[in-house]
Design a protein around this motif. Structure first.
Motif, PDB file in Angstrom:
ATOM      1  N   ILE B 295       0.853  -1.194   0.000  1.00  0.00           N
ATOM      2  CA  ILE B 295       0.000   0.000   0.000  1.00  0.00           C
ATOM      3  C   ILE B 295       0.892   1.248   0.000  1.00  0.00           C
ATOM      4  CG2 ILE B 295      -1.640   1.283   1.424  1.00  0.00           C
ATOM      5  CD1 ILE B 295      -2.932  -1.139   0.299  1.00  0.00           C
ATOM      6  N   GLY B 296       1.943   1.226   0.822  1.00  0.00           N
ATOM      7  CA  GLY B 296       2.819   2.398   0.911  1.00  0.00           C
ATOM      8  C   GLY B 296       3.575   2.638  -0.387  1.00  0.00           C
ATOM      9  N   GLY B 297       4.030   1.564  -1.004  1.00  0.00           N
ATOM     10  CA  GLY B 297       4.761   1.701  -2.257  1.00  0.00           C
ATOM     11  C   GLY B 297       3.901   2.281  -3.358  1.00  0.00           C
ATOM     12  N   ASN B 298       2.631   1.879  -3.373  1.00  0.00           N
ATOM     13  CA  ASN B 298       1.708   2.363  -4.398  1.00  0.00           C
ATOM     14  C   ASN B 298       1.512   3.880  -4.288  1.00  0.00           C
ATOM     15  OD1 ASN B 298      -1.677   1.837  -5.445  1.00  0.00           O
ATOM     16  ND2 ASN B 298       0.135   1.425  -6.648  1.00  0.00           N
ATOM     17  N   ILE B 299       1.616   4.390  -3.052  1.00  0.00           N
ATOM     18  CA  ILE B 299       1.504   5.840  -2.837  1.00  0.00           C
ATOM     19  C   ILE B 299       2.853   6.509  -3.098  1.00  0.00           C
ATOM     20  CG2 ILE B 299       1.172   7.605  -1.060  1.00  0.00           C
ATOM     21  CD1 ILE B 299      -0.804   5.546   0.245  1.00  0.00           C
ATOM     22  N   ALA B 300       3.894   5.947  -2.462  1.00  0.00           N
ATOM     23  CA  ALA B 300       5.177   6.651  -2.420  1.00  0.00           C
ATOM     24  C   ALA B 300       5.766   6.870  -3.808  1.00  0.00           C
ATOM     25  CB  ALA B 300       6.167   5.880  -1.548  1.00  0.00           C
TER      26      ALA B 300
END
Lengths: 301, 484
Positions: B295-300
């Motif tokens: 989830i974080g990678g998809n945002i970052a």
């Protein structure tokens, strides 16, 4: 057949659903494909340098940075091919490596041999090529407008179709258009060439037409067909795309691209040139841009 | 670095931090069963299973991943199973027998990947429990028209979790100091270094010291930078071992996800927040990608076509960034500034995400449009969160992916809705306003005209669904599984 072969009757082959004879190997990961063969010592890894243009004249090529890149053993161009620079089965119009002119984006222009596939692919990007960019024909309409046909028109006729249509009580017109498609066999284009005695070449490759590969490689390398042995154990999908089946085109259009015989040919060329085993493992993007695909088509009535 | 392959400890000295597991298996170990079909995490021919010690320490949690875009350091301290691991003393495993007997292989090149994805289901791996076989296989391509028999083989399997107590004990014993690698690469003349911190505090400290580092969670994007673009990444910080980055906390107010939570782990909690979120996760990549990407990678990474940001923006999510000991929280849409630019300082990283629980009467619709249902990149993704009271649109949050250089709110569209009567005329006015909000690009995934038209049609679809619930608006049956 069953009458002639009692064994088949005994084992109940006919009307019986039998497992595919490689199935047990395939599910165990033990079925061997070209890239699964152990690497021979001194193996050279090959990569194409390809055209960034859809249609252009090649004005100048500076490959010095390619030659100087880490791991690179040598670089081959069309001038290094000892025989006929052609991998088309019939029409004689499909060079293995482009010379003077490129006819589609991704068309192979030169060949890099290096100590690893990564080194070869990385080096292949370093070429400086000056293009004289020419108009590209990217769809059927522009090809028709320019009169650039894939092959000479053919007419198939029986009886007087025009008269029959004129006399018909109903006449329907319409067009069927189908977009271009890539066959997307799961195993990319690949070949492994090893040198034999007296200039002979052994090719392990993934091709649906080994005898055609044999002949093309022999012509390309100025060898006798008897000097070229082609071995095909199995293919990771093909769907016709690993068989040379259509005549090739001078039409400078991406939708008419084809080049299925390239991996065995480049591997063989490299092996012939350097007397080393050579493997051409073509990446998925290069497989899709530089090898056979089914062009778009349109039929009107 | 060390890991367990078939229970045996493997140590790799001088590992290339961006070397792939697939190359190592095929060319170093001569385990050539795992195949390279695409080298970009799309075809699944390289599927292997990775295992981590379970929460109670007594077992191993397995997940199917693509070896072609898995960097070697991501194996450190984990257990690995490949297609060669399955047959015991010459006897095929149940999944292998089913595939043979049901004619599930033709050319056989994709077959080892299917074997591993189905074996994952047979042992109850992450992302396979109570999931349709078709979804388990969403990250595996076959071109010889073999899906029917393959799916039949998958349906015939019974789930038998492994007894992994011995393996778990070996894995626990393998836990050493956090990984730190230096690698001299003769090919590019560079020195690469890689770290794998274990806590968020360590990560914060490392990232301050190495602000040039590339943070890598699942490598579902960065993996392609290496395999396809041949980019050299000199400093990497791997996030897969940061335990306190992987938490999920559900409350009345909403759900907080650590940035390291993988899609497949977030799936149940997101489905409980709203079924449309669950459907969206089902459309991201394939099982192997959902088992790696976070989830974080998809945002970052700031992609304009990341799948979760538009949905999370519409739901009013906030993101918390951390730099050293300092944290700041902002609405998720504020993080995306322009194409390739985010509101993130050097050394600052996405730590967590909070998604508020939608009100029970909220009208929510999230739709991803792509050429393929599974494993495809989005052309347009529309996310709508409306509150309709007394026939009037009281609130509207609408966000799109694929319509601009960033995932973005459709402010003019929202304004055309808010305060207006919820009727067809209002919807048409709001659809027209999208042309004020967006001037989308034409690219291989869709033309500007197509994008603008379907963006409007997604709002029309929501209207039809609300206004005439009996009208079919989708040919797809939602599979909400049993996460609810």
């Amino acid at each position: 057949m069953a009458e002639r072969d009692p064994a088949l009757v005994r084992t109940g082959v006919v009307h019986t659903s039998l497992p595919h004879d490689s199935a047990a190997l395939q599910v165990a990961g033990a079925a061997l494909y070209v890239d699964d063969a152990p690497e021979p010592p001194g193996l050279l890894h090959l990569a194409f340098g390809t055209s960034s243009e859809a249609h252009a004249g090649i004005v100048a090529m500076d490959l010095s940075a390619v030659r100087a890149a880490p791991g690179v053993v040598a670089v081959l161009t069309a001038d290094d091919i000892p025989g006929v620079n052609d991998v088309s089965p019939v029409a004689g119009d499909d060079p293995l490596l482009a010379k003077g002119e490129v006819l589609f984006h991704g068309q192979p222009i030169f060949l890099v041999a290096a100590t690893s596939t990564a080194a070869a692919r990385r080096a292949a990007r370093l070429a400086k090529i000056d293009y004289d960019v020419r108009p590209a024909l990217l769809d059927i309409d522009s090809g028709l407008a320019a009169g650039s046909l894939i092959e000479a028109s053919q007419t198939m006729a029986r009886g007087d179709a025009d008269a029959a249509l004129d006399a018909a009580s109903h006449r329907l017109t319409g067009t069927v258009a189908i977009g271009g498609q890539d066959h997307f066999y799961l195993e990319g284009q690949i070949a492994l060439a090893t040198p034999g005695e007296d200039g002979q070449i052994h090719l392990l490759c993934s091709s649906q037409h080994p005898s055609e590969v044999q002949h093309l490689v022999a012509h390309l390398l100025h060898l006798s067909s008897a000097d070229v042995t082609v071995e095909v154990r199995r293919m990771g999908g093909a769907f016709g795309a690993r068989k040379l089946k259509r005549r090739c085109s001078r039409a400078p259009a991406r939708w008419s691209r084809r080049r299925p015989a390239a991996p065995p040919n480049i591997a063989a060329t490299a092996t012939r040139t350097w007397r080393s085993p050579a493997s051409a493992t073509i990446s998925r993007p290069a497989t899709m841009s530089a090898s056979t695909a089914r062009g778009g088509s349109r039929a009107s009535a | 670095m060390r890991f367990l392959l078939d229970g045996e400890t493997i140590a790799i000295d001088n590992a290339d931090p961006t070397g792939t597991l697939l190359d190592w298996l095929r060319y170093r170990q001569r385990r050539t069963g795992s195949k390279e079909g695409c080298a970009e995490g799309d075809c699944g021919a390289c599927t292997v299973l990775l295992g981590d010690v379970s929460g109670d320490g007594e077992g191993v949690v397995w997940r199917a991943v693509n070896a072609c875009i898995l960097f070697l350091p991501m194996l450190h301290g984990r257990a690995l199973m490949t297609v060669e691991s399955l047959a015991k003393d010459g006897a095929l495993a149940p999944v292998q027998r089913e595939l043979v007997e049901r004619h599930g292989s033709q050319c056989g090149f994709c077959t080892p990947g299917f074997v591993m994805s189905l074996h994952a289901k047979a042992i109850g791996a992450v992302g396979t429990v109570d999931v349709l076989v078709e979804d388990v296989l969403s990250g595996n391509l076959c071109r010889c028209t073999g899906y029917g028999p393959i799916i039949d083989a998958g349906r015939a399997l019974t789930v038998e979790p492994r007894d992994d107590r011995v393996l778990a004990a070996r894995l626990r014993a393998l836990r050493e100091a956090p990984l730190a690698i230096r690698y001299d690469d003769p090919l590019t003349g560079t020195t690469r270094q890689a770290f794998a911190p274990r806590t968020t505090d360590e990560l914060a400290e490392l990232y301050i010291a190495h602000p040039e580092a590339r943070l890598v969670a699942g490598a579902t994007d960065v993996g392609l930078w290496v395999t396809k673009q041949m980019r050299v990444i000199e400093t990497l910080i791997f996030l897969g071992d940061v335990a306190d980055l992987a938490g999920i906390e559900e409350s009345e107010a909403g759900v907080t996800f650590g940035a390291g939570v993988r899609y497949s782990e977030a799936h149940p909690a997101l489905t409980r927040l709203h079924p449309e979120l669950g459907e969206l996760i089902r459309r991201i990549g394939g099982t192997q990608v959902r088992n790696a990407g976070t989830i974080g990678g998809n945002i970052a990474n700031g992609s304009p076509i990341g799948d979760t940001p538009p949905a999370l923006i519409a739901l009013g999510a906030t993101v918390t960034l951390r730099r050293g000991g300092e944290r700041r929280t902002m609405p998720l849409e504020a993080y995306f500034i322009a194409y390739g630019r985010q509101d993130r300082a050097p050394g600052e990283f996405v730590e967590s995400l909070f998604v508020p629980r939608p009100a029970p009467d909220a009208v929510i619709a999230i739709t991803k449009l792509s050429r393929r249902f599974d494993s495809d990149i989005t052309a347009v993704l529309g996310a709508f969160a409306l509150t309709i009271r007394g026939g009037i649109v009281a609130e509207a949050r609408i966000a799109f992916g694929g319509m601009a250089g960033i995932p973005a709110r459709a402010k003019a569209c929202e304004a055309a809705l808010i305060g207006a009567a919820w009727n067809e005329a209002t919807v048409e006015a709001a659809v027209a306003a999208l042309a004020t909000d967006f001037a989308p690009l034409t690219d291989v995934r869709g033309s500007a005209d197509y994008r603008l038209r379907v963006a409007g049609n997604l709002l029309r679809r929501l209207w039809v669904r609300q206004h005439s619930p009996d009208e079919p608006v989708s040919v797809l049956d939602p599979v909400l599984a049993t996460h609810g």
